[in-house]
Design a protein around this motif. Structure first.
Motif: not given
Length: 226
Positions: A42-43, A153-157, A170-172
């Motif tokens: 994802l990152e 995208p982070a929320t979608a995943v 944490a990715v964000l």
């Protein structure tokens, strides 16, 4: 935070009713293809999106906030979006954001854009004009747009993979320095565009996002609109 920056929190809030929650920013297709499977991938996906489509969108938003002709910017956004599916998505999101923005920060410029583009202008252009109506500057608009490029995208995943929300956040957080860098690059390009026109803005390409957007649009069943 300086005067007026509280408006940036409202604009960048995922609960702002601009329709972004229904879109994955290409993450759904990436998950199905096996390119996003965990926090690390994802990152990678978000980083790639940030420095390509995200930079172009942030520059368009910053230029709109700086006072560059929004109709010229809308044409420039079309030229930077080769995928018909992504152009349609950008205009649907722009139409929804226009409705929300005109309710929150009434503006003759937003009214004029809505009249000129009744089916919706590209969302980054609307976001930049909204930032301008809210008393925010080009860098603010660039930050909001760059953040949206990765937070969507982070929320979608989280929903697509059942990823731990702590890991997605944490990715964000790890991407935050790069978000700042992209926003600064976008704002600098917008400053040039004030004098040189939209051709001064970056036109970064992300061909895989374009290809998978076309594929995603043809799926008979999907969780997200894009």
């Amino acid at each position: 935070m300086g005067a007026g920056h509280a408006a940036l929190l409202v604009l960048a809030d995922g609960r702002f009713p601009a329709g972004g929650h229904a879109h994955s920013g290409g993450a759904e297709a990436a998950v199905k293809a096996g390119r996003v499977t965990d926090a690390a991938s994802l990152e990678d996906f978000c980083r790639g999106r940030l420095h390509t489509a995200g930079l172009s969108a942030a520059a368009l938003a910053a230029a709109a906030a700086a006072g560059v002709d929004p109709l010229a910017l809308d044409d420039a956004a079309d030229a930077r979006t080769p995928s018909p599916a992504l152009r349609a998505t950008a205009r649907r999101l722009g139409r929804q954001m226009t409705r929300a923005a005109r309710a929150a920060w009434p503006s003759p410029e937003l009214d004029a854009l809505a009249a000129a583009r009744p089916r919706g202008a590209h969302q980054p252009v609307v976001l930049g004009l909204t930032a301008r109506a809210a008393g925010l500057g080009p860098l603010d608009a660039a930050h909001a747009t760059a953040y949206e490029a990765v937070s969507g995208p982070a929320t979608a995943v989280v929903r697509l993979l059942g990823l731990d929300p702590f890991d997605a956040t944490a990715v964000l957080a790890r991407l935050a320095p790069e978000l700042d860098h992209v926003a600064e690059r976008a704002a600098e390009a917008a400053r040039r565009a004030v004098h040189e026109g939209p051709d001064a803005l970056p036109a970064c390409s992300a061909p895989l996002l374009d290809i998978t957007a076309e594929q995603h649009a043809a799926w008979p069943v999907r969780l997200f609109a894009s």
